[in-house]
Enzyme design. Sequence first.
Site, PDB file in Angstrom:
ATOM      1  N   GLU A 167       7.324 -15.564 -17.150  1.00 24.43           N
ATOM      2  CA  GLU A 167       6.546 -14.925 -18.088  1.00 24.43           C
ATOM      3  C   GLU A 167       6.095 -16.047 -19.666  1.00 24.43           C
ATOM      4  O   GLU A 167       4.941 -15.515 -19.886  1.00 24.43           O
ATOM      5  CB  GLU A 167       6.798 -13.318 -17.967  1.00 24.43           C
ATOM      6  CG  GLU A 167       5.850 -13.132 -18.340  1.00 24.43           C
ATOM      7  CD  GLU A 167       5.751 -12.296 -19.938  1.00 24.43           C
ATOM      8  OE1 GLU A 167       6.875 -13.172 -20.530  1.00 24.43           O
ATOM      9  OE2 GLU A 167       4.350 -12.166 -20.742  1.00 24.43           O
ATOM     10  N   GLU A 168       7.610 -15.719 -19.818  1.00 24.48           N
ATOM     11  CA  GLU A 168       7.276 -16.220 -21.237  1.00 24.48           C
ATOM     12  C   GLU A 168       7.092 -17.889 -21.480  1.00 24.48           C
ATOM     13  O   GLU A 168       5.797 -18.062 -22.763  1.00 24.48           O
ATOM     14  CB  GLU A 168       9.707 -16.129 -21.975  1.00 24.48           C
ATOM     15  CG  GLU A 168       9.744 -15.371 -22.308  1.00 24.48           C
ATOM     16  CD  GLU A 168       8.960 -13.962 -22.953  1.00 24.48           C
ATOM     17  OE1 GLU A 168       7.801 -14.297 -23.316  1.00 24.48           O
ATOM     18  OE2 GLU A 168       9.409 -12.558 -23.054  1.00 24.48           O
TER      19      GLU A 168
HETATM   20  N1  DTR Z   1       3.587 -10.871 -23.522  1.00 26.91           N
HETATM   21  C1  DTR Z   1       4.383 -10.102 -23.540  1.00 26.91           C
HETATM   22  C2  DTR Z   1       4.636  -9.245 -25.165  1.00 26.91           C
HETATM   23  C3  DTR Z   1       3.355  -9.093 -25.508  1.00 26.91           C
HETATM   24  C4  DTR Z   1       2.694  -8.273 -26.182  1.00 26.91           C
HETATM   25  N2  DTR Z   1       0.943  -7.848 -25.714  1.00 26.91           N
HETATM   26  C5  DTR Z   1       1.781  -7.581 -25.342  1.00 26.91           C
HETATM   27  C6  DTR Z   1       0.437  -6.186 -24.862  1.00 26.91           C
HETATM   28  C7  DTR Z   1       1.054  -6.010 -23.415  1.00 26.91           C
HETATM   29  C8  DTR Z   1       1.651  -5.983 -22.564  1.00 26.91           C
HETATM   30  C9  DTR Z   1       3.238  -7.253 -22.937  1.00 26.91           C
HETATM   31  C10 DTR Z   1       2.413  -7.877 -24.292  1.00 26.91           C
HETATM   32  C11 DTR Z   1       5.794 -11.053 -23.497  1.00 26.91           C
HETATM   33  O1  DTR Z   1       6.255 -11.362 -24.650  1.00 26.91           O
HETATM   34  O2  DTR Z   1       6.198 -10.786 -22.857  1.00 26.91           O
HETATM   35 ZN    ZN Z   2       8.612 -11.672 -24.441  1.00 25.95          ZN
HETATM   36 ZN    ZN Z   3       7.617  -9.298 -22.195  1.00 28.81          ZN
END
Ligand code: DTR
Ligand code: ZN
Ligand code: ZN
Length: 437
Positions: A169-170
């Site tokens: 996911e990252e």
């Molecule tokens: N992208 C996710 C963390 C993240 C940042 N803003 C949101 C809003 C809703 C859910 C997740 C996130 C991560 O770094 O895994």
């Molecule tokens: Zn993250």
């Molecule tokens: Zn995350």
Amino acid sequence: MTFSVHRHALALAGAVALAAALTGPVPAATAEEAGTAAAPDISVANVKQHLADLQSIATANGGNRAHGRAGYRASIDFVKAKLDAAGFTTTVQQFTYNGATGYNLVADWPGGDPNQVLMAGSHLDSVTSGPGINDNGSGSAAILETALAVSRAGYQPTKHLRFGWWGAEELGLVGSKYYVNNLPSTERAKLTGYLNFDMIGSPNPGYFVYDDDPTIEKTFKDYFAGLGIPTEIETEGDGRSDHAPFKNAGIPVGGLFTGADYTKTSAQAQKWGGTAGQAFDRCYHSSCDTTANINDTALDRNSDAIAHAIWTLSSGTTPPPGKVFENTADVSIPDNGAAVTSSVTVSGVTGNAPSNLSVGVDIVHTYRGDLVVDLVAPDGSVYNLKPYSSSDSADDVRTTYTVNASSEVANGTWRLRVQDRAAYDTGYINSFKLTFP
Ligand code: DTR
Ligand code: ZN
Ligand code: ZN
């Protein structure tokens, strides 16, 4: 001026009422009979044990659980073993990204209508710089423990339950995109909802609910309202986690979030506690995202909210989102000037408004402390939603308030009244929404 009214008959209530008319008073349907069995409490101690195990895996594998690293594969094997032992049908889906093999883990709970699938998911990978315990061991461990609770309860809901743990996911929602893209359209059509949990134990937590599907959103908001915990709609998340591929495929989505690197405002600290002016998670994407980087209360509340949503949304008698009356016309707010209003005309609601009237407010403004926000009932009664605050310099007012309006007749014209009481900053009412149960 645009209005939208969504009406949903309560078929279940009609059936029970009809039975009463035919056979005299009948006992109120139990939650089980009504198909909305109550979810069990999710042990936060068990969730924390899973986090400790994920921490140990990271520690034993170079300090992380990132895509392409040994720590990620070990994380998959750890979760899979617990689910296999609990009777789930598990599948490990492989993909390749950046020259490394990635893995998704999908677990199906046997039973339920195969044509109505409720899915919950979390990404299991971390960044390379740390063990990723809040991001996203927290979501992964919470849905694991919920799945184990389904097994322990021998729960057999109307719908089929599926859980997913995503890889990479990252690196850009790689695993969840791969899963959705490789799911035949006939299978996608069977997904009645996808619930996403990514960072649900932040050390300086907020309580954010995704505002995508209204039924899923209401299920979570009602749960927290029942605990007296205010929530805010998650606005930064669109496209930023694994719900995005499902939403883009037209599948109803929702989820919970306790915040990442954004800063908690003073208004948020007043409603949730914690520290204003500090990030929701100061260890976001850092080596300090360890088991010490968790707020136990937030993890506990969100784990229980997950179980509540899964039990509720899989029962087959999903509660309708209620009667929604919304005005989405923009109304400019004069700087340091007269009050303006956005109104909705409620009709078709019997009797008085409820004690938990949901008031959705969305105001765009560059210094929300300037604003006084009131709800004005059809008879002119005023309910202050937000007072003037010279110190609240944050932008926007995007909150769902719960108002005890039980002394008000429901039908009629309700107004959201907003006045800017200080100079220089400006804004407008973006939308005003009332939701009746
Ligand atoms: N992208 C996710 C963390 C993240 C940042 N803003 C949101 C809003 C809703 C859910 C997740 C996130 C991560 O770094 O895994
Ligand atoms: Zn993250
Ligand atoms: Zn995350």
